[in-house]
Write an enzyme that holds these catalytic residues in place. Structure first.
Site, PDB file in Angstrom:
ATOM      1  N   CYS A 394      25.476  44.699  43.012  1.00  0.00           N
ATOM      2  CA  CYS A 394      26.817  44.581  42.422  1.00  0.00           C
ATOM      3  C   CYS A 394      26.670  44.128  40.978  1.00  0.00           C
ATOM      4  O   CYS A 394      25.784  43.330  40.671  1.00  0.00           O
ATOM      5  CB  CYS A 394      27.634  43.535  43.168  1.00  0.00           C
ATOM      6  SG  CYS A 394      27.990  43.999  44.851  1.00  0.00           S
ATOM      7  N   GLU A 428      23.339  50.585  43.404  1.00  0.00           N
ATOM      8  CA  GLU A 428      23.803  50.862  44.762  1.00  0.00           C
ATOM      9  C   GLU A 428      25.123  51.636  44.713  1.00  0.00           C
ATOM     10  O   GLU A 428      25.961  51.392  43.841  1.00  0.00           O
ATOM     11  CB  GLU A 428      23.999  49.519  45.468  1.00  0.00           C
ATOM     12  CG  GLU A 428      24.168  49.635  46.959  1.00  0.00           C
ATOM     13  CD  GLU A 428      24.329  48.258  47.601  1.00  0.00           C
ATOM     14  OE1 GLU A 428      23.394  47.455  47.514  1.00  0.00           O
ATOM     15  OE2 GLU A 428      25.397  48.008  48.170  1.00  0.00           O
TER      16      GLU A 428
HETATM   17  N1  ACO Z   1      38.552  52.061  30.430  1.00  0.00           N
HETATM   18  C1  ACO Z   1      37.794  53.016  29.850  1.00  0.00           C
HETATM   19  N2  ACO Z   1      36.478  52.878  29.582  1.00  0.00           N
HETATM   20  C2  ACO Z   1      35.910  51.723  29.927  1.00  0.00           C
HETATM   21  C3  ACO Z   1      36.640  50.671  30.524  1.00  0.00           C
HETATM   22  C4  ACO Z   1      38.020  50.871  30.784  1.00  0.00           C
HETATM   23  N3  ACO Z   1      38.774  49.921  31.345  1.00  0.00           N
HETATM   24  N4  ACO Z   1      35.796  49.637  30.752  1.00  0.00           N
HETATM   25  C5  ACO Z   1      34.579  50.019  30.304  1.00  0.00           C
HETATM   26  N5  ACO Z   1      34.653  51.287  29.809  1.00  0.00           N
HETATM   27  C6  ACO Z   1      33.563  52.067  29.218  1.00  0.00           C
HETATM   28  C7  ACO Z   1      33.351  51.606  27.796  1.00  0.00           C
HETATM   29  O1  ACO Z   1      34.126  52.350  26.912  1.00  0.00           O
HETATM   30  C8  ACO Z   1      31.864  51.833  27.602  1.00  0.00           C
HETATM   31  O2  ACO Z   1      31.568  53.154  27.280  1.00  0.00           O
HETATM   32  P1  ACO Z   1      31.205  53.560  25.779  1.00  0.00           P
HETATM   33  O3  ACO Z   1      30.293  52.513  25.257  1.00  0.00           O
HETATM   34  O4  ACO Z   1      30.551  54.864  25.972  1.00  0.00           O
HETATM   35  O5  ACO Z   1      32.490  53.575  25.069  1.00  0.00           O
HETATM   36  C9  ACO Z   1      31.286  51.622  28.986  1.00  0.00           C
HETATM   37  O6  ACO Z   1      32.360  51.770  29.907  1.00  0.00           O
HETATM   38  C10 ACO Z   1      30.663  50.269  29.130  1.00  0.00           C
HETATM   39  O7  ACO Z   1      31.426  49.314  28.471  1.00  0.00           O
HETATM   40  P2  ACO Z   1      30.929  47.814  28.375  1.00  0.00           P
HETATM   41  O8  ACO Z   1      31.814  47.083  27.431  1.00  0.00           O
HETATM   42  O9  ACO Z   1      29.467  47.761  28.120  1.00  0.00           O
HETATM   43  O10 ACO Z   1      31.168  47.350  29.875  1.00  0.00           O
HETATM   44  P3  ACO Z   1      32.007  46.108  30.420  1.00  0.00           P
HETATM   45  O11 ACO Z   1      31.464  44.828  29.862  1.00  0.00           O
HETATM   46  O12 ACO Z   1      33.446  46.369  30.286  1.00  0.00           O
HETATM   47  O13 ACO Z   1      31.555  46.144  31.954  1.00  0.00           O
HETATM   48  C11 ACO Z   1      31.820  46.826  34.174  1.00  0.00           C
HETATM   49  C12 ACO Z   1      31.615  47.286  32.738  1.00  0.00           C
HETATM   50  C13 ACO Z   1      30.686  45.888  34.579  1.00  0.00           C
HETATM   51  C14 ACO Z   1      31.795  48.007  35.113  1.00  0.00           C
HETATM   52  C15 ACO Z   1      33.197  46.092  34.234  1.00  0.00           C
HETATM   53  O14 ACO Z   1      34.215  47.020  33.995  1.00  0.00           O
HETATM   54  C16 ACO Z   1      33.471  45.382  35.529  1.00  0.00           C
HETATM   55  O15 ACO Z   1      32.953  44.299  35.775  1.00  0.00           O
HETATM   56  N6  ACO Z   1      34.319  45.995  36.396  1.00  0.00           N
HETATM   57  C17 ACO Z   1      34.727  45.400  37.645  1.00  0.00           C
HETATM   58  C18 ACO Z   1      33.575  45.383  38.630  1.00  0.00           C
HETATM   59  C19 ACO Z   1      32.975  46.752  38.798  1.00  0.00           C
HETATM   60  O16 ACO Z   1      33.681  47.740  38.964  1.00  0.00           O
HETATM   61  N7  ACO Z   1      31.619  46.797  38.786  1.00  0.00           N
HETATM   62  C20 ACO Z   1      30.869  48.007  39.008  1.00  0.00           C
HETATM   63  C21 ACO Z   1      30.831  48.303  40.473  1.00  0.00           C
HETATM   64  S1  ACO Z   1      29.559  49.453  40.846  1.00  0.00           S
HETATM   65  C22 ACO Z   1      28.204  48.458  41.203  1.00  0.00           C
HETATM   66  O17 ACO Z   1      28.376  47.271  41.385  1.00  0.00           O
HETATM   67  C23 ACO Z   1      26.839  49.038  41.269  1.00  0.00           C
END
Ligand code: ACO
Ligand code: ZN
Length: 538
Positions: A394, A428
């Protein structure tokens, strides 16, 4: 407006007023998941159909469009695993849709759900299904089976590499967004599929007439929280490892915590998390930002802070550069911390199977330092031993830090660990919508960086194999292939598979890399992998 003469019950569907990202009114169809009476009026908990569950909310009656009210179908309730009816009126059409979305998103769906370790207690089951947020475009990702098909060229490791005739290749395919197979190159009728093993094939790269445009040739070939603060000693947990939708019951479908105070941040949870039930009625749940202990009031927190000496996560600091640090925490040695981290994380992670035990996991917590201490920004968990090459279970960036590059920093760190381990890894499955976006972005940038930095030798076009890309980056080859497909780089030209890096791709990549300030510096990583298989019990 809600009309008091009509009884709106759970399972009803109707348009509900909400603001979109541009702060404009919209009336998407929503389902009533719960109704509650508060003095003087009713509140309705709604799920917007086709929107991610994190947008679910309590709404007042004036936001309901009763003219288009649909009552739930009078059919059997959602069956549960034991055959007993579930607690929620069924919405069969949506169930089917969701599972399709899930398939499209999953690079390879495992037999069990995502593992979010939780305390060894009865745990509450959570939904494993996902929805694609309409507001966020989520392009398709081929399943691993599809990805394997994409690599079915004859193995070509030997030096006699040459561009084979078209008949000797298998077609490359990918999934389109609606889950149907789309051919990237002309199909080869009547030819048998060859086994997956073509990732050693050399990829040739050359600069064509346009110096900014290169073409890549793909030839064939610690224990539970104590109760000293008047809080029950353990979170309320009943749960399951099973990933079917029958566990998606009415309780776990709804967010139960309104607000969490964590250090200087107030967080609004997106999903259910199995904190003790008595805490779910509080307007604010207080967490110690260093040990993540949950407390029912500010007073309790303040009392706790006089006793709590932690100013950073437990475990070993294995990385520090500038103000960013990573701490490695053993789920067995620091059980309470790990459990509390999982409870917090569950507020933002959907479609997770709650896992009873944190022992098999390591937790990598990223912090930002200031004079008050090391503040948690995000984390990822990782199985000590993974039979499926998972290098992340996760992953989470806490909402106040999201969309600032920390997610990709966490991902980059996870691959740095895999590099030190000498392994390739993959997250995962299933990935969440935001997880998929982040991984896609990371994989694309990582692979493009490699392709664009390839140097030609002896006037020959530079060459690389899929396996080499995988070895250099520690990105599992299926993910390399699916990324190449996603970027739509693969073409078929004059009897060869080629990857064309168009000017747009090159420029877009350069622009994106200029914005990517947060990077892992491998020199700052002090990590020695352990061979967990030799330790008997973790
Ligand atoms: N809408 C559109 N694009 C988004 C969004 C959003 N809300 N959030 C992130 N992105 C895109 C960004 O634009 C970026 O892409 P780019 O650099 O090509 O523009 C990319 O995703 C990564 O952005 P970061 O700023 O590095 O990521 P962030 O710190 O926001 O973390 C994460 C991403 C970890 C998935 C976060 O959204 C989160 O914690 N979400 C909730 C938990 C989750 O869903 N975790 C993943 C589950 S899958 C697993 O655990 C294996
Ligand atoms: Zn504390």
């Amino acid at each position: 407006m809600a009309d008091s003469s009509v009884e709106i019950v759970e399972g009803c569907r109707l348009p509900v007023l909400r603001k979109n990202q541009e702060n404009e009114d919209e009336w998407p169809l929503a389902e009533i998941l719960s109704v509650k009476d508060i003095p003087g009026r009713k509140l309705y908990y709604v799920h917007y159909i086709d929107f991610n569950k994190r947008l679910d909310e309590w709404v007042t009656p004036d936001r309901l469009d009763l003219k288009k009210l649909q009552f739930p179908k009078k059919e059997a309730k959602t069956p549960t695993k034991n055959g007993l009816p579930g607690s929620r009126p069924s919405s069969p059409e949506r169930e089917v849709r969701k599972s399709l979305d899930l398939n499209v998103q999953s690079a390879s769906a495992p037999s069990r759900g995502k593992t979010l370790p939780t305390p060894k207690r009865k745990a509450e089951s959570v939904s494993l299904a996902t929805q694609v947020t309409a507001a966020i475009p989520v392009p398709s990702l081929p399943s691993s089976a599809e990805a394997s098909q994409a690599s079915v060229y004859p193995a070509m490791r030997d030096s006699s590499f040459s561009i084979k005739s078209r008949e000797e290749h298998e077609p490359l395919t990918s999934l389109s967004t609606n889950g149907t197979t789309r051919r990237l190159i002309p199909s080869q009728p009547g030819r048998k599929r060859k086994s997956c093993g073509g990732t050693d094939e050399i990829v040739k790269v050359f600069q064509n007439n346009n110096p900014r445009c290169s073409t890549v040739y793909l030839p064939p070939g610690e224990d539970s929280q104590d109760s000293s603060d008047g809080i029950p000693s353990a979170p309320r947990m009943t749960g399951s490892l099973v990933s079917d939708r029958s566990h998606d019951d009415i309780v776990t479908r709804m967010k139960n915590i309104d607000c969490i105070e964590l250090g200087r941040h107030r967080l609004k949870p997106w999903y259910f998390s199995p904190y003790p039930q008595e805490l779910t009625t509080l307007p604010i749940l207080y967490l110690c930002e260093f040990c993540l202990k949950y407390l029912k009031s500010l007073k309790c927190l303040q009392r706790h802070l006089t006793k709590c000496n932690l100013r950073h996560p437990p475990g070993n600091e294995i990385y520090r550069k500038g103000t960013i640090s990573f701490f490695e925490i053993d789920g067995r040695k620091n059980k309470t911390y790990s459990q509390n981290l999982c409870l917090l994380a569950k507020c933002f992670l959907d479609h997770k199977t709650l896992y009873y035990d944190t022992d098999p996991f390591l937790f990598y917590v990223m912090t930002e330092y200031d004079s008050k201490g090391f503040h948690i920004v995000g984390y990822f968990s990782k199985e000590k031993e993974s039979t499926e090459d998972y290098n992340v279970a996760c992953i989470l960036t806490l909402p106040p830090y999201q969309r600032r590059g920390y997610g990709k920093l966490l991902i980059e760190f996870s691959y740095e660990l895999s590099k030190v381990e000498g392994k390739t890894g993959t997250p995962e499955k299933p990935l969440s919508d935001l997880g998929l976006l982040s991984y896609r972005s990371y994989w694309s940038q990582t692979i493009l960086e490699i392709l664009m930095n390839l140097k030609s030798e002896n006037g020959e076009r530079p060459q690389i194999t899929i396996n080499e890309i995988s070895e250099i980056t520690s990105v599992k080859k299926e993910d390399v292939i699916s990324t190449l497909q996603y970027l739509n780089l693969i073409n078929y030209y004059k009897g060869q598979y080629i990857l064309t890096l168009s000017e747009d791709i090159v420029e877009g990549h350069e622009r994106a890399m200029q914005k990517r300030h947060l990077r892992i510096d491998s020199k700052c990583l002090h990590f020695t992998p352990k061979d967990w298989s030799k330790r008997g019990k973790w």
